[in-house]
Design a protein around this motif. Structure first.
Motif, PDB file in Angstrom:
ATOM      1  N   LYS A 107      87.606  94.684  30.220  1.00 24.72           N
ATOM      2  CA  LYS A 107      86.505  95.616  30.484  1.00 24.72           C
ATOM      3  C   LYS A 107      85.176  95.024  30.006  1.00 24.72           C
ATOM      4  CE  LYS A 107      85.216 100.392  29.590  1.00 24.72           C
ATOM      5  NZ  LYS A 107      85.353 101.503  28.651  1.00 24.72           N
TER       6      LYS A 107
ATOM      7  N   ASP B 193      84.038  92.167  32.244  1.00 31.10           N
ATOM      8  CA  ASP B 193      83.541  92.693  33.521  1.00 31.10           C
ATOM      9  C   ASP B 193      82.091  93.168  33.365  1.00 31.10           C
ATOM     10  OD1 ASP B 193      84.045  93.522  36.256  1.00 31.10           O
ATOM     11  OD2 ASP B 193      83.852  95.562  35.475  1.00 31.10           O
ATOM     12  N   GLN B 194      81.827  93.892  32.272  1.00 28.81           N
ATOM     13  CA  GLN B 194      80.463  94.403  32.046  1.00 28.81           C
ATOM     14  C   GLN B 194      79.488  93.255  31.823  1.00 28.81           C
ATOM     15  OE1 GLN B 194      79.572  97.781  32.188  1.00 28.81           O
ATOM     16  NE2 GLN B 194      77.559  96.801  32.311  1.00 28.81           N
TER      17      GLN B 194
ATOM     18  N   MET C 249      79.677  90.227  32.963  1.00 27.68           N
ATOM     19  CA  MET C 249      79.457  89.530  34.239  1.00 27.68           C
ATOM     20  C   MET C 249      78.473  90.309  35.114  1.00 27.68           C
ATOM     21  SD  MET C 249      80.987  86.689  34.092  1.00 27.68           S
ATOM     22  CE  MET C 249      80.518  86.752  32.383  1.00 27.68           C
ATOM     23  N   LYS C 250      78.620  91.625  35.112  1.00 29.87           N
ATOM     24  CA  LYS C 250      77.699  92.457  35.921  1.00 29.87           C
ATOM     25  C   LYS C 250      76.276  92.341  35.389  1.00 29.87           C
ATOM     26  CE  LYS C 250      81.004  95.860  37.601  1.00 29.87           C
ATOM     27  NZ  LYS C 250      81.878  96.903  37.109  1.00 29.87           N
ATOM     28  N   ASP C 251      76.126  92.422  34.058  1.00 29.27           N
ATOM     29  CA  ASP C 251      74.797  92.355  33.459  1.00 29.27           C
ATOM     30  C   ASP C 251      74.189  90.959  33.633  1.00 29.27           C
ATOM     31  OD1 ASP C 251      75.008  94.972  32.762  1.00 29.27           O
ATOM     32  OD2 ASP C 251      75.558  94.603  30.672  1.00 29.27           O
ATOM     33  N   TRP C 252      75.043  89.947  33.527  1.00 30.58           N
ATOM     34  CA  TRP C 252      74.534  88.574  33.706  1.00 30.58           C
ATOM     35  C   TRP C 252      74.012  88.373  35.121  1.00 30.58           C
ATOM     36  CZ3 TRP C 252      72.696  84.785  31.118  1.00 30.58           C
ATOM     37  CH2 TRP C 252      72.615  83.502  31.670  1.00 30.58           C
ATOM     38  N   ALA C 253      74.726  88.903  36.086  1.00 32.14           N
ATOM     39  CA  ALA C 253      74.280  88.766  37.482  1.00 32.14           C
ATOM     40  C   ALA C 253      72.901  89.400  37.664  1.00 32.14           C
ATOM     41  CB  ALA C 253      75.298  89.411  38.411  1.00 32.14           C
ATOM     42  N   LYS C 254      72.664  90.496  36.945  1.00 35.03           N
ATOM     43  CA  LYS C 254      71.372  91.188  37.073  1.00 35.03           C
ATOM     44  C   LYS C 254      70.226  90.370  36.490  1.00 35.03           C
ATOM     45  CE  LYS C 254      73.435  95.778  36.767  1.00 35.03           C
ATOM     46  NZ  LYS C 254      73.800  96.804  35.791  1.00 35.03           N
ATOM     47  N   THR C 255      70.508  89.478  35.528  1.00 33.62           N
ATOM     48  CA  THR C 255      69.418  88.669  34.953  1.00 33.62           C
ATOM     49  C   THR C 255      68.889  87.639  35.955  1.00 33.62           C
ATOM     50  OG1 THR C 255      70.797  86.857  34.092  1.00 33.62           O
ATOM     51  CG2 THR C 255      70.515  88.796  32.659  1.00 33.62           C
TER      52      THR C 255
END
Ligand code: E4P
Length: 217
Positions: free
Chosen positions: A200, A203-204, A206-212
């Protein structure tokens, strides 16, 4: 605690060995059957990968025959531990082979008294089967604790090799009790790396990194 891998699957052993997770290997006739390979050939290959004890099991039932088989198995490599069943003939075999300086793993142990006999017969390892006791509504972990207490009471040097391990929790409990070694299938060892909160959290991240929108390389 030492980790043995309970398999005759050479690829799985090599993968775990490369990670430093393998202190030894245990096999039995059922695992040899599953591998589909000749016992001598596959055991020799395992011994070429792993430097720690590799258990190879005799299949004779009478002491004289077991001793002859054990000697033959021990010729495969210096790190062979001859595996014998916890029967009276198996104990006789253990005494003879251990007196010759061979490592002996006494297997199919289901009681503290059996473990006491194996220690007195000079076993290098005693293999109490946790999962098979749990299967019949007995307590495999309680047996590991009883053997630990008895061996410590009298200073027996026989190593407790917790076997028939089915879950990652079995490994944790054996480590807490103080088993010297545990042997588990590759899937159980790999499963020890899993945690739902790790998945979990990753996953979070990776999502936040993609947003950077950033890249490291
Ligand atoms: C140990 O040496 C045995 O090979 C093994 O742990 C047996 O496990 P099982 O009860 O899952 O077959």
């Amino acid at each position: 605690m030492k980790f043995f891998v309970d398999t005759a699957d050479v690829e799985a052993i090599a993968e775990l060995n490369d990670l430093g997770m393998v202190d030894g290997v245990t096999t039995n006739p059922s695992l040899i059957l599953k591998s589909g390979r000749d016992i001598i050939e596959v055991t020799r290959e395992i011994c070429s990968i792993v430097s720690g004890p590799v258990s190879a099991e005799v299949v004779a039932l009478k002491a004289d025959d077991m001793i002859a088989e054990g000697r033959k198995l021990a010729e495969i490599a210096p790190n062979i531990a001859v595996k014998v069943p916890l029967t009276w003939d198996g104990l006789k075999t253990c005494k003879v082979l251990s007196s010759e300086g061979k490592m002996v793993n006494v297997t199919l142990c289901f009681s503290a008294n059996q473990a006491l006999l194996a220690a007195k017969a000079g076993a290098t390892f005693i293999s109490p089967f946790i999962g098979r006791l749990d299967d019949i509504n007995l307590d495999g972990l309680e047996l590991i604790g009883d053997i630990r207490t008895i061996y410590d009471n009298y200073g027996f040097e026989t190593q407790i090799l917790a076997a028939s391990i089915r879950t990652a929790n079995h490994v944790t409990q054996c480590a807490l009790i103080g088993a010297d070694v545990m042997t588990a299938p590759p899937a159980v060892i790999k499963g020890m790396a899993s945690h739902v909160l790790t998945d979990k959290g990753l996953d979070q991240f990776m999502k936040d990194w993609a947003k950077t929108g950033q890249k490291i390389i």
